[in-house]
Design a protein around this motif. Structure first.
Motif, PDB file in Angstrom:
ATOM      1  N   ALA A 110       4.584   5.030  -4.288  1.00 46.55           N
ATOM      2  CA  ALA A 110       3.734   6.195  -4.441  1.00 46.55           C
ATOM      3  C   ALA A 110       3.387   6.447  -5.914  1.00 46.55           C
ATOM      4  N   TYR A 111       4.262   6.014  -6.833  1.00 48.39           N
ATOM      5  CA  TYR A 111       4.003   6.252  -8.262  1.00 48.39           C
ATOM      6  C   TYR A 111       2.685   5.602  -8.688  1.00 48.39           C
ATOM      7  N   GLU A 112       2.487   4.342  -8.325  1.00 51.41           N
ATOM      8  CA  GLU A 112       1.249   3.661  -8.711  1.00 51.41           C
ATOM      9  C   GLU A 112       0.037   4.351  -8.093  1.00 51.41           C
ATOM     10  N   ASP A 113       0.158   4.739  -6.836  1.00 53.96           N
ATOM     11  CA  ASP A 113      -0.986   5.336  -6.146  1.00 53.96           C
ATOM     12  C   ASP A 113      -1.394   6.675  -6.746  1.00 53.96           C
ATOM     13  N   LYS A 114      -0.447   7.417  -7.240  1.00 48.21           N
ATOM     14  CA  LYS A 114      -0.791   8.720  -7.829  1.00 48.21           C
ATOM     15  C   LYS A 114      -1.164   8.625  -9.298  1.00 48.21           C
ATOM     16  N   TYR A 115      -0.444   7.809 -10.071  1.00 45.20           N
ATOM     17  CA  TYR A 115      -0.620   7.818 -11.519  1.00 45.20           C
ATOM     18  C   TYR A 115      -1.284   6.569 -12.096  1.00 45.20           C
ATOM     19  N   VAL A 116      -0.974   5.406 -11.564  1.00 43.67           N
ATOM     20  CA  VAL A 116      -1.445   4.155 -12.172  1.00 43.67           C
ATOM     21  C   VAL A 116      -2.856   3.800 -11.713  1.00 43.67           C
ATOM     22  N   TRP A 117      -3.056   3.682 -10.402  1.00 41.34           N
ATOM     23  CA  TRP A 117      -4.366   3.221  -9.915  1.00 41.34           C
ATOM     24  C   TRP A 117      -5.519   4.114 -10.355  1.00 41.34           C
ATOM     25  N   PRO A 118      -5.394   5.436 -10.353  1.00 36.92           N
ATOM     26  CA  PRO A 118      -6.524   6.243 -10.836  1.00 36.92           C
ATOM     27  C   PRO A 118      -6.909   5.936 -12.290  1.00 36.92           C
ATOM     28  N   GLN A 119      -5.958   5.459 -13.084  1.00 40.12           N
ATOM     29  CA  GLN A 119      -6.240   5.140 -14.482  1.00 40.12           C
ATOM     30  C   GLN A 119      -6.889   3.774 -14.670  1.00 40.12           C
ATOM     31  N   VAL A 120      -6.732   2.885 -13.701  1.00 39.32           N
ATOM     32  CA  VAL A 120      -7.282   1.538 -13.867  1.00 39.32           C
ATOM     33  C   VAL A 120      -8.476   1.247 -12.960  1.00 39.32           C
ATOM     34  N   LEU A 121      -8.707   2.069 -11.951  1.00 45.22           N
ATOM     35  CA  LEU A 121      -9.776   1.778 -10.993  1.00 45.22           C
ATOM     36  C   LEU A 121     -11.169   1.818 -11.610  1.00 45.22           C
ATOM     37  N   GLY A 122     -11.305   2.375 -12.786  1.00 50.64           N
ATOM     38  CA  GLY A 122     -12.596   2.385 -13.467  1.00 50.64           C
ATOM     39  C   GLY A 122     -12.865   1.125 -14.276  1.00 50.64           C
ATOM     40  N   MET A 123     -11.897   0.235 -14.343  1.00 51.77           N
ATOM     41  CA  MET A 123     -12.101  -1.015 -15.083  1.00 51.77           C
ATOM     42  C   MET A 123     -13.181  -1.825 -14.370  1.00 51.77           C
ATOM     43  N   PRO A 124     -14.126  -2.394 -15.111  1.00 48.61           N
ATOM     44  CA  PRO A 124     -15.237  -3.129 -14.488  1.00 48.61           C
ATOM     45  C   PRO A 124     -14.761  -4.243 -13.569  1.00 48.61           C
ATOM     46  N   GLY A 125     -15.333  -4.286 -12.372  1.00 49.30           N
ATOM     47  CA  GLY A 125     -15.063  -5.361 -11.427  1.00 49.30           C
ATOM     48  C   GLY A 125     -13.751  -5.258 -10.681  1.00 49.30           C
ATOM     49  N   LEU A 126     -12.969  -4.232 -10.937  1.00 48.68           N
ATOM     50  CA  LEU A 126     -11.656  -4.139 -10.309  1.00 48.68           C
ATOM     51  C   LEU A 126     -11.762  -3.666  -8.862  1.00 48.68           C
ATOM     52  N   GLN A 127     -11.069  -4.359  -7.990  1.00 45.95           N
ATOM     53  CA  GLN A 127     -10.947  -4.001  -6.583  1.00 45.95           C
ATOM     54  C   GLN A 127      -9.456  -3.833  -6.305  1.00 45.95           C
ATOM     55  N   LEU A 128      -9.118  -2.831  -5.526  1.00 47.07           N
ATOM     56  CA  LEU A 128      -7.727  -2.611  -5.148  1.00 47.07           C
ATOM     57  C   LEU A 128      -7.630  -2.734  -3.633  1.00 47.07           C
ATOM     58  N   ASP A 129      -6.828  -3.681  -3.185  1.00 49.92           N
ATOM     59  CA  ASP A 129      -6.536  -3.825  -1.765  1.00 49.92           C
ATOM     60  C   ASP A 129      -5.088  -3.405  -1.554  1.00 49.92           C
ATOM     61  N   VAL A 130      -4.891  -2.399  -0.736  1.00 48.97           N
ATOM     62  CA  VAL A 130      -3.558  -1.923  -0.400  1.00 48.97           C
ATOM     63  C   VAL A 130      -3.251  -2.448   0.996  1.00 48.97           C
ATOM     64  N   ARG A 187     -12.018   5.546  -2.414  1.00 54.27           N
ATOM     65  CA  ARG A 187     -13.030   5.096  -3.373  1.00 54.27           C
ATOM     66  C   ARG A 187     -13.655   3.808  -2.854  1.00 54.27           C
ATOM     67  N   SER A 188     -14.842   3.531  -3.321  1.00 59.40           N
ATOM     68  CA  SER A 188     -15.550   2.345  -2.819  1.00 59.40           C
ATOM     69  C   SER A 188     -14.864   1.034  -3.208  1.00 59.40           C
ATOM     70  N   ASN A 189     -14.073   1.027  -4.273  1.00 59.76           N
ATOM     71  CA  ASN A 189     -13.405  -0.208  -4.687  1.00 59.76           C
ATOM     72  C   ASN A 189     -11.939  -0.261  -4.252  1.00 59.76           C
ATOM     73  N   VAL A 190     -11.578   0.583  -3.264  1.00 66.62           N
ATOM     74  CA  VAL A 190     -10.231   0.559  -2.696  1.00 66.62           C
ATOM     75  C   VAL A 190     -10.349   0.239  -1.209  1.00 66.62           C
ATOM     76  N   HIS A 191      -9.609  -0.755  -0.778  1.00 67.19           N
ATOM     77  CA  HIS A 191      -9.608  -1.182   0.620  1.00 67.19           C
ATOM     78  C   HIS A 191      -8.171  -1.138   1.128  1.00 67.19           C
ATOM     79  N   VAL A 192      -7.981  -0.576   2.300  1.00 66.54           N
ATOM     80  CA  VAL A 192      -6.638  -0.396   2.843  1.00 66.54           C
ATOM     81  C   VAL A 192      -6.527  -1.132   4.178  1.00 66.54           C
ATOM     82  N   TYR A 193      -5.437  -1.875   4.317  1.00 66.91           N
ATOM     83  CA  TYR A 193      -5.181  -2.658   5.516  1.00 66.91           C
ATOM     84  C   TYR A 193      -3.742  -2.443   5.960  1.00 66.91           C
ATOM     85  N   VAL A 194      -3.472  -2.751   7.203  1.00 65.13           N
ATOM     86  CA  VAL A 194      -2.088  -2.819   7.669  1.00 65.13           C
ATOM     87  C   VAL A 194      -1.853  -4.216   8.211  1.00 65.13           C
TER      88      VAL A 194
END
Length: 124
Positions: A1-21, A70-77
């Motif tokens: 949960a730490y990354e999801d609350k504090y880390v990813w919001p700080q890096v998701l604006g980096m150009p071309g970055l996609q986050l798949d959870v 966000r458009s650059n975040v994709h979530v799967y199970v």
């Protein structure tokens, strides 16, 4: 949960970055990230076990809880993903470059500075 609350919001604006959870845990709990500092001082809330449909419900709540819609975040199970991805720690973070090549594997939590450094290294 730490990354999801504090880390990813700080890096998701980096150009071309996609986050798949990819949720590979069949537990219903959602972690408490705790305060930003000291890092990693939150708690896991394991909850009870569930099936794939329950995992999807948990991830829907998770995305809402941590504003990951966000458009650059994709979530799967993936109920079988723990074996497939050789997950031994939570979180297990895989960093791939634009060609899909594995550039880094982080077994455990990381800070904003660590994430930015690893992502920049993966770009090269």
């Amino acid at each position: 949960a730490y990354e999801d609350k504090y880390v990813w919001p700080q890096v998701l604006g980096m150009p071309g970055l996609q986050l798949d959870v990819v949720d590979v845990s069949n537990y219903t709990g959602i972690g408490d990230p705790g305060p930003k500092t000291p890092a990693f001082s939150g708690q896991d809330h394991v909850g009870s076990t569930t099936n794939a449909a329950g995992m999807r419900n948990v991830m829907t709540r998770y995305v809402q809880s941590f504003s990951l819609n966000r458009s650059n975040v994709h979530v799967y199970v993936d109920p079988n993903g723990q074996r497939y991805w050789s997950v031994q720690n939570f979180p297990t973070i895989l960093i791939l470059n634009a060609k899909g090549q594995l550039k880094a594997r982080v077994n455990g939590a990381m800070t904003i500075a660590q994430a930015k450094k690893i992502i920049r290294q993966a770009e090269s």
